[in-house]
Design a protein around this motif. Sequence first.
Motif, PDB file in Angstrom:
ATOM      1  N   ASP A 102       2.280  -0.880   2.944  1.00  0.00           N
ATOM      2  CA  ASP A 102       1.730  -1.459   0.941  1.00  0.00           C
ATOM      3  C   ASP A 102      -0.066  -0.813   1.131  1.00  0.00           C
ATOM      4  OD1 ASP A 102       4.128  -2.455   1.050  1.00  0.00           O
ATOM      5  OD2 ASP A 102       3.732  -4.557   2.051  1.00  0.00           O
ATOM      6  N   GLN A 209       4.293   3.036  -3.241  1.00  0.00           N
ATOM      7  CA  GLN A 209       4.395   1.415  -3.235  1.00  0.00           C
ATOM      8  C   GLN A 209       2.966   0.571  -2.707  1.00  0.00           C
ATOM      9  OE1 GLN A 209       7.676   0.480  -0.494  1.00  0.00           O
ATOM     10  NE2 GLN A 209       5.950  -0.725   1.176  1.00  0.00           N
ATOM     11  N   VAL A 211       3.094  -2.873  -2.808  1.00  0.00           N
ATOM     12  CA  VAL A 211       3.344  -4.159  -2.414  1.00  0.00           C
ATOM     13  C   VAL A 211       4.984  -3.708  -2.501  1.00  0.00           C
ATOM     14  CG1 VAL A 211       3.509  -5.476  -3.600  1.00  0.00           C
ATOM     15  CG2 VAL A 211       3.721  -5.868  -1.131  1.00  0.00           C
TER      16      VAL A 211
END
Length: 375
Positions: A102, A209, A211
Amino acid sequence: MSQDPPKSGNFSSIPILDWSLLSTPEGRTEFIKQLRHALIYVGFLYLANPPVAREDMDALIEYTPRLFDLPQEEKESIRMANSPHFFGYSHLGAEITKGKTDQREQFDFGTPYESQWKPGDPEYLRLWGPAQWPKEELITGFKDTYLRYLSQVEQLSYEFIALLAEAFEVSEEALAPFFVGGTRPRPGLMQHRSKIVKYPARKEGESDQGVGPHFDGGFLTFLLQASEHPGLQVQNLAGEWIDAPPIPGTFVVNIGKALETVTQGLARATSHRVLSPPPGSTPRYSIPFFQNIAQGICVGNFVLDFKPEILKLKDARGQVGAVDSVNYAEYGQYPTGYVNLIGRVKSHPDVAERHYPDMFKQFFPNGLPAQGSAY
């Protein structure tokens, strides 16, 4: 009951509800109808004109980049590993979701609470306690502004629970067991969590990404999108990702897995994720508020009863297909506080190693991993 038209769970946009509708009887009826639809068929909504001072929302947004611009040694001085309550600073890339890093840097804070834990009590009671704050002289007025904001959002979260009860035609009192001191507890009886999150622009060739796909726990989340960047996406039942771009002056409200559990799936916890800003962009910032429920309650033991005509509304939603989120599957099996502690231990093993050594050994028998992962 005002009957909702049949809907499916394959929504293509996030509904916008206007809090000001509640100021008239006719408007209230319409708001409740819209809320019922959003809770059952989407699991997400925008809340416009919320009862939180706009000047406090704007001030907190202005403070946010300054918080991350603090010297690195100052941020590290309040790193999360210092806190048995999992409050404090987490550096970029500290967590992974579904096997990918993340790309976010964050600070975890909470509403004021004095720890009640004592030796012999369940370890999960240690989750609630004082937050860590940056030095006042380094970011003057930030703590007062944030606490004033959190107090208002906390009260909004309780008012929302009452509206949810009205939308589902159950008494507000039926939800009282999930809170300490009833559905409108006085400040300090419960603790709710909040984060301030920075998603830096990704570099060329890097993963997007911010998260990964996940569900929220607890009952309700109130998200303040603190910059103009898109990135938040919500997954419908067809598996499609639907954008939830920032709308100034609004909250994004969504359902947690605990609320889904106690409503027999009537209220829907919806899978969501955040994509990093594109290369060359400025960072994306967000400020979520997570409404907790009583730590000792096992939500599987307190499932709400609904009128048959209310419960059957979810039939029109269709069957839940395969989504990309699987976390918080333990709700209904264990006390809520223990479920939350499991999630925190797995996400932040360095905190667990220092403050929860027995659980650390249980989940990390091979020692400290390089990153934490809730699932």
